[in-house]
Enzyme design. Sequence first.
Site, PDB file in Angstrom:
ATOM      1  N   LEU A   1       0.860  -1.179   0.000  1.00 19.30           N
ATOM      2  CA  LEU A   1       0.000   0.000   0.000  1.00 19.30           C
ATOM      3  C   LEU A   1       0.896   1.229   0.000  1.00 19.30           C
ATOM      4  O   LEU A   1       1.940   1.245   0.660  1.00 19.30           O
ATOM      5  CB  LEU A   1      -0.884   0.029   1.247  1.00 19.30           C
ATOM      6  CG  LEU A   1      -2.144  -0.835   1.267  1.00 19.30           C
ATOM      7  CD1 LEU A   1      -2.753  -0.822   2.665  1.00 19.30           C
ATOM      8  CD2 LEU A   1      -3.152  -0.359   0.242  1.00 19.30           C
ATOM      9  N   ASP A   2       0.501   2.276  -0.731  1.00 19.91           N
ATOM     10  CA  ASP A   2       1.244   3.530  -0.692  1.00 19.91           C
ATOM     11  C   ASP A   2       1.316   4.045   0.747  1.00 19.91           C
ATOM     12  O   ASP A   2       0.412   3.781   1.546  1.00 19.91           O
ATOM     13  CB  ASP A   2       0.545   4.594  -1.547  1.00 19.91           C
ATOM     14  CG  ASP A   2       0.592   4.284  -3.032  1.00 19.91           C
ATOM     15  OD1 ASP A   2       1.465   3.502  -3.441  1.00 19.91           O
ATOM     16  OD2 ASP A   2      -0.244   4.829  -3.776  1.00 19.91           O
TER      17      ASP A   2
END
Length: 317
Positions: A46-47
């Site tokens: 995930l960013d």
Amino acid sequence: MARRPKGRFIDGIVLLDKDTGMSSNFALQRVKRFFNANKAGHTGALDPLATGMLPICLGEATKFSQHLLDSDKRYLVTAKLGQRTDTSDSDGEVVQTRPVNVTQALLDEKLAFFRGTTQQIPSMYSALKYQGQPLYKYAREGIEVPRESRPITVFELNFIKLEGDELTLDIHCSKGTYIRTIIDDLGEMLGCGAHVVMLRRTQVAEYPYEKMVTLAQLEALLEQAHRQDVAPQTLMDPLLLPMDTAVAKFAEINLPEAMLYYVMQGQAIQAAGLKPDELVRITIGDERRFVGMGIMNDDGLLAPKRLIVIHDNDAAE
């Protein structure tokens, strides 16, 4: 003398609710340390901006993480209309500002474009690799490299709300879908530009949202164990999901206890009711203990394909 791994031999999956502002690898290392696990891996980054479901595989569960990487995902995203950034999210620099003149009719028309299977060109600010380097490293140096478009599928794209210049959507999509790219493309189609200001992954495969746990909750359990003078695993291990939940979508074949030896030796065995090249979960005995995956070969035999190492739960030195 072979070097023994550090940490416990512990197998299972933690459904981490990742906080914003941290990398997925940072979160992974914290979980690994909290559980004192000898091995750990996540199932798709995930960013740093993003929050939400990040399944962390511990021990032998890491052998099946690819199946979660390949699974569908669901996101809740809020986009700010009127501004385009170089990273397509609020971590980047604003590169263009335009007025927002978006009607519900126009929005509905443009959202319809993204439903179903389309081609998507990955963002330069992504972990996808080009000649061995992540694209974001080139982007940070101002270098743009060629990227091939690839098919993605958006199974559902639901309008949630539009308040002022902030648009919130619910997106159920296939693996490899870049939500930032959808928002950037949508902003251009609307003629005003857009970027992500909030991104939350709410589902991976069929894992339940309510089973997620935060790093703060794990740390609190660790502190509680110290206060009560009990082993941390007595409080933390119940949070683990069985490793075979990563492959729950595959059919199960249950074999008698007497077949365990042959399966663990990698021997192909007789099994009825399977289609050629069908991948299945192998369980053993009345307790249906998961031991790995198998596939039906051309000879009509079930060949073990990915097996777990069966060990006791003693801690490694």
